[in-house]
Motif scaffolding. Structure first.
Motif, PDB file in Angstrom:
ATOM      1  N   GLU A  96       0.782  -1.236   0.000  1.00 37.67           N
ATOM      2  CA  GLU A  96       0.000   0.000   0.000  1.00 37.67           C
ATOM      3  C   GLU A  96       0.815   1.287   0.000  1.00 37.67           C
ATOM      4  N   ASN A  97       2.068   1.253   0.397  1.00 31.94           N
ATOM      5  CA  ASN A  97       2.861   2.483   0.465  1.00 31.94           C
ATOM      6  C   ASN A  97       3.833   2.657  -0.699  1.00 31.94           C
ATOM      7  N   ILE A  98       3.626   1.910  -1.771  1.00 31.28           N
ATOM      8  CA  ILE A  98       4.506   2.044  -2.936  1.00 31.28           C
ATOM      9  C   ILE A  98       4.199   3.370  -3.637  1.00 31.28           C
ATOM     10  N   ASP A  99       5.226   4.194  -3.749  1.00 31.00           N
ATOM     11  CA  ASP A  99       5.078   5.478  -4.441  1.00 31.00           C
ATOM     12  C   ASP A  99       5.134   5.309  -5.954  1.00 31.00           C
ATOM     13  N   LEU A 100       5.999   4.399  -6.414  1.00 29.85           N
ATOM     14  CA  LEU A 100       6.213   4.232  -7.855  1.00 29.85           C
ATOM     15  C   LEU A 100       6.452   2.771  -8.174  1.00 29.85           C
ATOM     16  N   ALA A 101       5.701   2.244  -9.145  1.00 32.60           N
ATOM     17  CA  ALA A 101       5.917   0.897  -9.666  1.00 32.60           C
ATOM     18  C   ALA A 101       6.454   1.027 -11.085  1.00 32.60           C
ATOM     19  N   ILE A 102       7.574   0.364 -11.335  1.00 31.93           N
ATOM     20  CA  ILE A 102       8.174   0.342 -12.675  1.00 31.93           C
ATOM     21  C   ILE A 102       8.068  -1.102 -13.151  1.00 31.93           C
ATOM     22  N   VAL A 103       7.191  -1.354 -14.126  1.00 30.14           N
ATOM     23  CA  VAL A 103       6.900  -2.721 -14.539  1.00 30.14           C
ATOM     24  C   VAL A 103       7.029  -2.880 -16.048  1.00 30.14           C
ATOM     25  N   ARG A 104       7.242  -4.128 -16.436  1.00 30.57           N
ATOM     26  CA  ARG A 104       7.426  -4.457 -17.848  1.00 30.57           C
ATOM     27  C   ARG A 104       6.084  -4.682 -18.528  1.00 30.57           C
ATOM     28  N   GLY A 105       5.909  -4.030 -19.672  1.00 28.87           N
ATOM     29  CA  GLY A 105       4.750  -4.276 -20.511  1.00 28.87           C
ATOM     30  C   GLY A 105       5.148  -5.234 -21.622  1.00 28.87           C
ATOM     31  N   TYR A 128       0.027  -3.361 -10.029  1.00 27.45           N
ATOM     32  CA  TYR A 128      -0.305  -2.485 -11.150  1.00 27.45           C
ATOM     33  C   TYR A 128      -1.285  -1.377 -10.753  1.00 27.45           C
ATOM     34  N   PHE A 129      -2.004  -1.571  -9.673  1.00 23.50           N
ATOM     35  CA  PHE A 129      -3.089  -0.660  -9.325  1.00 23.50           C
ATOM     36  C   PHE A 129      -2.931   0.026  -7.969  1.00 23.50           C
ATOM     37  N   ILE A 130      -2.084  -0.518  -7.117  1.00 26.47           N
ATOM     38  CA  ILE A 130      -1.975   0.017  -5.761  1.00 26.47           C
ATOM     39  C   ILE A 130      -0.922   1.118  -5.638  1.00 26.47           C
ATOM     40  N   ALA A 131       0.046   1.123  -6.553  1.00 24.60           N
ATOM     41  CA  ALA A 131       1.097   2.146  -6.501  1.00 24.60           C
ATOM     42  C   ALA A 131       0.510   3.527  -6.804  1.00 24.60           C
ATOM     43  N   GLY A 167      -3.077   4.516 -19.346  1.00 24.47           N
ATOM     44  CA  GLY A 167      -3.092   5.756 -18.580  1.00 24.47           C
ATOM     45  C   GLY A 167      -3.383   5.555 -17.108  1.00 24.47           C
ATOM     46  N   PRO A 168      -3.369   6.625 -16.352  1.00 24.96           N
ATOM     47  CA  PRO A 168      -3.650   6.545 -14.920  1.00 24.96           C
ATOM     48  C   PRO A 168      -5.122   6.246 -14.663  1.00 24.96           C
ATOM     49  N   SER A 169      -5.409   5.854 -13.439  1.00 20.08           N
ATOM     50  CA  SER A 169      -6.792   5.586 -13.044  1.00 20.08           C
ATOM     51  C   SER A 169      -7.591   6.883 -13.064  1.00 20.08           C
ATOM     52  N   LEU A 178     -14.135  14.887 -13.357  1.00 21.19           N
ATOM     53  CA  LEU A 178     -13.047  13.943 -13.596  1.00 21.19           C
ATOM     54  C   LEU A 178     -12.107  13.916 -12.398  1.00 21.19           C
ATOM     55  N   VAL A 179     -11.864  12.714 -11.886  1.00 23.65           N
ATOM     56  CA  VAL A 179     -10.945  12.508 -10.771  1.00 23.65           C
ATOM     57  C   VAL A 179      -9.853  11.553 -11.239  1.00 23.65           C
ATOM     58  N   ILE A 180      -8.607  12.007 -11.202  1.00 19.96           N
ATOM     59  CA  ILE A 180      -7.460  11.171 -11.595  1.00 19.96           C
ATOM     60  C   ILE A 180      -6.921  10.484 -10.348  1.00 19.96           C
ATOM     61  N   GLY A 181      -6.615   9.186 -10.471  1.00 22.30           N
ATOM     62  CA  GLY A 181      -6.057   8.431  -9.354  1.00 22.30           C
ATOM     63  C   GLY A 181      -7.104   7.916  -8.388  1.00 22.30           C
ATOM     64  N   ALA A 182      -8.342   7.817  -8.832  1.00 21.35           N
ATOM     65  CA  ALA A 182      -9.423   7.411  -7.934  1.00 21.35           C
ATOM     66  C   ALA A 182      -9.310   5.953  -7.518  1.00 21.35           C
ATOM     67  N   HIS A 183      -8.947   5.085  -8.433  1.00 22.83           N
ATOM     68  CA  HIS A 183      -8.934   3.642  -8.160  1.00 22.83           C
ATOM     69  C   HIS A 183      -7.595   3.011  -8.479  1.00 22.83           C
ATOM     70  N   GLY A 184      -6.556   3.791  -8.586  1.00 23.34           N
ATOM     71  CA  GLY A 184      -5.250   3.258  -8.942  1.00 23.34           C
ATOM     72  C   GLY A 184      -4.250   4.394  -9.085  1.00 23.34           C
ATOM     73  N   PRO A 185      -3.197   4.180  -9.869  1.00 23.80           N
ATOM     74  CA  PRO A 185      -2.155   5.207 -10.003  1.00 23.80           C
ATOM     75  C   PRO A 185      -2.702   6.552 -10.461  1.00 23.80           C
ATOM     76  N   LYS A 186      -2.122   7.612  -9.895  1.00 27.51           N
ATOM     77  CA  LYS A 186      -2.557   8.963 -10.265  1.00 27.51           C
ATOM     78  C   LYS A 186      -1.763   9.515 -11.437  1.00 27.51           C
ATOM     79  N   SER A 187      -0.673   8.860 -11.814  1.00 28.89           N
ATOM     80  CA  SER A 187       0.052   9.243 -13.028  1.00 28.89           C
ATOM     81  C   SER A 187       0.593   7.996 -13.686  1.00 28.89           C
ATOM     82  N   GLY A 188       0.707   8.047 -15.009  1.00 26.91           N
ATOM     83  CA  GLY A 188       1.197   6.890 -15.750  1.00 26.91           C
ATOM     84  C   GLY A 188       2.012   7.292 -16.960  1.00 26.91           C
ATOM     85  N   TYR A 189       3.178   6.680 -17.078  1.00 25.57           N
ATOM     86  CA  TYR A 189       4.035   6.875 -18.250  1.00 25.57           C
ATOM     87  C   TYR A 189       4.277   5.524 -18.901  1.00 25.57           C
TER      88      TYR A 189
END
Length: 194
Positions: A96-105, A128-131, A167-169, A178-189
């Motif tokens: 729950e306290n992960i600030d950033l997840a860097i994962v392979r697509g 994928y969704f908790i960070a 994209g982000p949640s 519009l609410v960004i980050g409501a159910h998952g990451p608030k930013s996505g690259y």
């Protein structure tokens, strides 16, 4: 002859359906002159951003994007930013306290700006969704034109968890705001590397 047999015989005799060849789908779906440009446009339309870099620039680029993140989970070979190993946790709630997840697509789809995630080495799909923020790293040659190509590439023989992420949640069902980050990451690259 019973009435049932008579009916079935008449149906067979009067059957007018002919065998017809199914249409070919070999040239089906959208094709793009520049799949990366299309992917980037679609991803930006849903709040994300796509970058194209050399593999050796990955750590530097992510640090520029997220200079203040403390707890970072990474499953990318060669990425030295990870300081938290999610697979060592038995309970997904410990992520729950992960600030950033860097994962392979696995691959990206230009048509809709989505990335297919199916990492068999990832113990917790909730990563994928908790960070708070997520960076999806995809090889530069693994960008497809459309979902038809994507489904041809997905193997359903070895079933397990897989998901398309774009994209982000976000949600807009609360008072049409519009609410960004409501159910998952608030930013996505999405970072394409070569």
């Amino acid at each position: 002859m019973s009435s049932k047999e008579l009916i079935l015989r008449n149906i067979k005799k009067n059957n007018v359906v002919q065998d017809t060849e199914l249409p070919s789908y070999s040239n089906f779906g959208l094709k793009f002159d520049n799949p990366f440009e299309q992917f980037s446009t679609m991803l930006e339309s849903v709040g994300g951003k796509a970058l194209f870099i050399k593999k050796e620039e990955l750590d530097k680029t992510i640090l520029e994007l997220y200079p203040d993140e403390k707890q970072i989970a990474s499953n990318i070979e060669g990425c030295k930013l990870g300081n938290f190993i999610p697979n060592e946790k038995d309970d997904a709630h410990d992520l729950e306290n992960i600030d950033l997840a860097i994962v392979r697509g696995e691959f990206a789809v230009a048509e809709n700006g989505a990335v297919w995630l199916k990492n068999n080495e990832n113990r917790h799909r909730s990563l994928y969704f908790i960070a708070q923020n997520i960076v999806l790293v995809v090889q530069k040659d693994d960008i497809l034109n459309n979902m038809h190509e994507a489904y041809e590439k997905i193997s359903f023989n070895n079933s397990g968890y897989g998901v398309f992420v774009s994209g982000p949640s976000k949600t807009a069902d609360i008072e049409q705001s519009l609410v960004i980050g409501a159910h998952g990451p608030k930013s996505g690259y999405v970072i394409f590397v070569e």
